[in-house]
Scaffold this motif. Structure first.
Motif, PDB file in Angstrom:
ATOM      1  N   TRP A  77       1.419   9.516  -5.443  1.00 15.23           N
ATOM      2  CA  TRP A  77       1.935  10.835  -5.072  1.00 15.23           C
ATOM      3  C   TRP A  77       2.813  11.395  -6.192  1.00 15.23           C
ATOM      4  CZ3 TRP A  77       1.350  14.893  -2.214  1.00 15.23           C
ATOM      5  CH2 TRP A  77       2.409  15.782  -2.030  1.00 15.23           C
ATOM      6  N   ARG A  78       3.688  10.553  -6.739  1.00 13.66           N
ATOM      7  CA  ARG A  78       4.561  11.015  -7.818  1.00 13.66           C
ATOM      8  C   ARG A  78       3.754  11.361  -9.069  1.00 13.66           C
ATOM      9  NH1 ARG A  78      10.136   7.605  -7.293  1.00 13.66           N
ATOM     10  NH2 ARG A  78      10.226   7.717  -5.035  1.00 13.66           N
ATOM     11  N   ARG A  79       2.728  10.557  -9.361  1.00 15.94           N
ATOM     12  CA  ARG A  79       1.870  10.840 -10.510  1.00 15.94           C
ATOM     13  C   ARG A  79       1.151  12.175 -10.319  1.00 15.94           C
ATOM     14  NH1 ARG A  79      -3.207  10.545 -11.086  1.00 15.94           N
ATOM     15  NH2 ARG A  79      -3.520   9.269  -9.244  1.00 15.94           N
ATOM     16  N   LEU A  80       0.650  12.408  -9.103  1.00 19.64           N
ATOM     17  CA  LEU A  80      -0.042  13.670  -8.823  1.00 19.64           C
ATOM     18  C   LEU A  80       0.900  14.869  -8.906  1.00 19.64           C
ATOM     19  CD1 LEU A  80      -2.380  12.563  -5.918  1.00 19.64           C
ATOM     20  CD2 LEU A  80      -3.065  13.241  -8.215  1.00 19.64           C
ATOM     21  N   GLN A  81       2.140  14.704  -8.485  1.00 23.48           N
ATOM     22  CA  GLN A  81       3.120  15.786  -8.587  1.00 23.48           C
ATOM     23  C   GLN A  81       3.372  16.134 -10.053  1.00 23.48           C
ATOM     24  OE1 GLN A  81       4.167  17.680  -6.368  1.00 23.48           O
ATOM     25  NE2 GLN A  81       4.022  16.615  -4.447  1.00 23.48           N
ATOM     26  N   LEU A  82       3.488  15.099 -10.898  1.00 21.60           N
ATOM     27  CA  LEU A  82       3.691  15.351 -12.327  1.00 21.60           C
ATOM     28  C   LEU A  82       2.465  16.021 -12.942  1.00 21.60           C
ATOM     29  CD1 LEU A  82       5.450  12.052 -13.439  1.00 21.60           C
ATOM     30  CD2 LEU A  82       6.429  14.335 -13.391  1.00 21.60           C
ATOM     31  N   GLU A  83       1.301  15.568 -12.539  1.00 22.28           N
ATOM     32  CA  GLU A  83       0.056  16.149 -13.038  1.00 22.28           C
ATOM     33  C   GLU A  83      -0.049  17.622 -12.643  1.00 22.28           C
ATOM     34  OE1 GLU A  83      -4.361  14.789 -12.346  1.00 22.28           O
ATOM     35  OE2 GLU A  83      -3.071  13.041 -12.707  1.00 22.28           O
ATOM     36  N   ARG A  84       0.282  17.922 -11.405  1.00 29.97           N
ATOM     37  CA  ARG A  84       0.234  19.302 -10.925  1.00 29.97           C
ATOM     38  C   ARG A  84       1.218  20.181 -11.697  1.00 29.97           C
ATOM     39  NH1 ARG A  84       2.699  21.787  -5.579  1.00 29.97           N
ATOM     40  NH2 ARG A  84       4.396  20.633  -6.488  1.00 29.97           N
ATOM     41  N   ALA A  85       2.413  19.653 -11.927  1.00 32.33           N
ATOM     42  CA  ALA A  85       3.406  20.415 -12.683  1.00 32.33           C
ATOM     43  C   ALA A  85       2.912  20.670 -14.107  1.00 32.33           C
ATOM     44  CB  ALA A  85       4.736  19.677 -12.702  1.00 32.33           C
ATOM     45  N   GLU A  86       2.282  19.677 -14.703  1.00 33.55           N
ATOM     46  CA  GLU A  86       1.750  19.834 -16.060  1.00 33.55           C
ATOM     47  C   GLU A  86       0.635  20.867 -16.098  1.00 33.55           C
ATOM     48  OE1 GLU A  86       1.063  19.527 -20.034  1.00 33.55           O
ATOM     49  OE2 GLU A  86       2.763  18.735 -18.922  1.00 33.55           O
ATOM     50  N   LEU A  87      -0.244  20.842 -15.106  1.00 30.11           N
ATOM     51  CA  LEU A  87      -1.358  21.781 -15.085  1.00 30.11           C
ATOM     52  C   LEU A  87      -0.908  23.217 -14.831  1.00 30.11           C
ATOM     53  CD1 LEU A  87      -4.021  19.696 -13.157  1.00 30.11           C
ATOM     54  CD2 LEU A  87      -4.014  20.246 -15.581  1.00 30.11           C
ATOM     55  N   ALA A  88       0.218  23.378 -14.175  1.00 27.54           N
ATOM     56  CA  ALA A  88       0.688  24.722 -13.823  1.00 27.54           C
ATOM     57  C   ALA A  88       1.691  25.284 -14.826  1.00 27.54           C
ATOM     58  CB  ALA A  88       1.319  24.694 -12.434  1.00 27.54           C
ATOM     59  N   ARG A  89       1.961  24.553 -15.903  1.00 27.77           N
ATOM     60  CA  ARG A  89       2.914  25.047 -16.906  1.00 27.77           C
ATOM     61  C   ARG A  89       2.441  26.382 -17.470  1.00 27.77           C
ATOM     62  NH1 ARG A  89       4.022  22.195 -21.943  1.00 27.77           N
ATOM     63  NH2 ARG A  89       1.772  22.251 -21.924  1.00 27.77           N
ATOM     64  N   ASN A  90       3.382  27.297 -17.699  1.00 25.23           N
ATOM     65  CA  ASN A  90       3.046  28.620 -18.219  1.00 25.23           C
ATOM     66  C   ASN A  90       2.396  28.544 -19.594  1.00 25.23           C
ATOM     67  OD1 ASN A  90       3.957  29.906 -15.969  1.00 25.23           O
ATOM     68  ND2 ASN A  90       6.000  30.298 -16.777  1.00 25.23           N
ATOM     69  N   ALA A  91       2.891  27.655 -20.455  1.00 23.70           N
ATOM     70  CA  ALA A  91       2.336  27.550 -21.803  1.00 23.70           C
ATOM     71  C   ALA A  91       0.878  27.103 -21.757  1.00 23.70           C
ATOM     72  CB  ALA A  91       3.158  26.567 -22.634  1.00 23.70           C
ATOM     73  N   ARG A  92       0.544  26.206 -20.866  1.00 27.15           N
ATOM     74  CA  ARG A  92      -0.837  25.727 -20.751  1.00 27.15           C
ATOM     75  C   ARG A  92      -1.742  26.842 -20.236  1.00 27.15           C
ATOM     76  NH1 ARG A  92      -4.378  23.757 -17.111  1.00 27.15           N
ATOM     77  NH2 ARG A  92      -5.808  22.192 -17.862  1.00 27.15           N
ATOM     78  N   LYS A 134       0.839  -1.202   0.000  1.00 24.24           N
ATOM     79  CA  LYS A 134       0.000   0.000   0.000  1.00 24.24           C
ATOM     80  C   LYS A 134       0.876   1.254   0.000  1.00 24.24           C
ATOM     81  CE  LYS A 134      -3.985   2.079   0.371  1.00 24.24           C
ATOM     82  NZ  LYS A 134      -4.926   2.119  -0.721  1.00 24.24           N
ATOM     83  N   ALA A 135       1.964   1.244   0.759  1.00 28.00           N
ATOM     84  CA  ALA A 135       2.869   2.398   0.804  1.00 28.00           C
ATOM     85  C   ALA A 135       3.495   2.634  -0.570  1.00 28.00           C
ATOM     86  CB  ALA A 135       3.953   2.182   1.852  1.00 28.00           C
ATOM     87  N   ARG A 136       3.881   1.567  -1.269  1.00 30.25           N
ATOM     88  CA  ARG A 136       4.431   1.717  -2.615  1.00 30.25           C
ATOM     89  C   ARG A 136       3.387   2.291  -3.567  1.00 30.25           C
ATOM     90  NH1 ARG A 136       7.001  -3.070  -1.199  1.00 30.25           N
ATOM     91  NH2 ARG A 136       5.391  -4.355  -2.152  1.00 30.25           N
ATOM     92  N   GLU A 137       2.149   1.814  -3.466  1.00 31.76           N
ATOM     93  CA  GLU A 137       1.074   2.337  -4.315  1.00 31.76           C
ATOM     94  C   GLU A 137       0.835   3.828  -4.041  1.00 31.76           C
ATOM     95  OE1 GLU A 137      -2.398  -0.009  -3.613  1.00 31.76           O
ATOM     96  OE2 GLU A 137      -1.510  -1.817  -4.482  1.00 31.76           O
ATOM     97  N   LEU A 138       0.823   4.199  -2.762  1.00 31.18           N
ATOM     98  CA  LEU A 138       0.615   5.604  -2.411  1.00 31.18           C
ATOM     99  C   LEU A 138       1.764   6.476  -2.896  1.00 31.18           C
ATOM    100  CD1 LEU A 138      -0.872   5.245   1.166  1.00 31.18           C
ATOM    101  CD2 LEU A 138      -2.074   5.984  -0.890  1.00 31.18           C
ATOM    102  N   ASP A 139       2.972   5.958  -2.818  1.00 29.54           N
ATOM    103  CA  ASP A 139       4.133   6.700  -3.304  1.00 29.54           C
ATOM    104  C   ASP A 139       4.035   6.910  -4.812  1.00 29.54           C
ATOM    105  OD1 ASP A 139       6.697   7.972  -2.884  1.00 29.54           O
ATOM    106  OD2 ASP A 139       7.572   6.223  -3.907  1.00 29.54           O
ATOM    107  N   THR A 140       3.622   5.872  -5.522  1.00 29.25           N
ATOM    108  CA  THR A 140       3.441   5.980  -6.973  1.00 29.25           C
ATOM    109  C   THR A 140       2.357   7.004  -7.303  1.00 29.25           C
ATOM    110  OG1 THR A 140       4.093   3.677  -7.239  1.00 29.25           O
ATOM    111  CG2 THR A 140       2.929   4.690  -9.075  1.00 29.25           C
TER     112      THR A 140
END
Length: 100
Positions: free
Chosen positions: A47-62, A39-45
């Motif tokens: 979390w990393r996916r959400l961090q990438l998603e957040r970075a993508e949504l906050a890109r200046n070009a977008r 479960k901890a590995r799944e949550l870590d995965t």
């Protein structure tokens, strides 16, 4: 002598039952530990996916693309800019503590 044998047999039986119970609990704890680690590995995965998603949504070009295409915003230009002269502000309303 017979009593001693019966007492020792009972002690042996209690010891065996205690050993079986302890092993069962250890096995249960090991399984639970393994489940929690998974479960901890799944949550870590996630979390990393959400961090990438957040970075993508906050890109200046977008953000710029959404502003131009969906919100129909345009860049400001000097001819469309309103400049205000800085000066002392006067107020016709009474200040705090003053009477009208």
């Amino acid at each position: 002598m017979m009593r001693l044998v019966i007492v020792l047999a009972l002690a042996l039986m209690l010891s065996a039952i205690s050993l079986v119970t302890a092993r069962y609990q250890a096995r249960e704890l090991f399984v639970q530990t393994d489940r929690l680690a998974t479960k901890a590995r799944e949550l870590d995965t996630d979390w990393r996916r959400l961090q990438l998603e957040r970075a993508e949504l906050a890109r200046n070009a977008r953000v710029d693309d959404i502003g131009r295409n969906e919100l129909h915003l345009v860049l400001g230009s000097p001819d469309r800019t309103l400049y205000l002269q800085g000066g002392e502000l006067t107020s016709s309303s009474p200040q705090q503590g003053e009477r009208p």
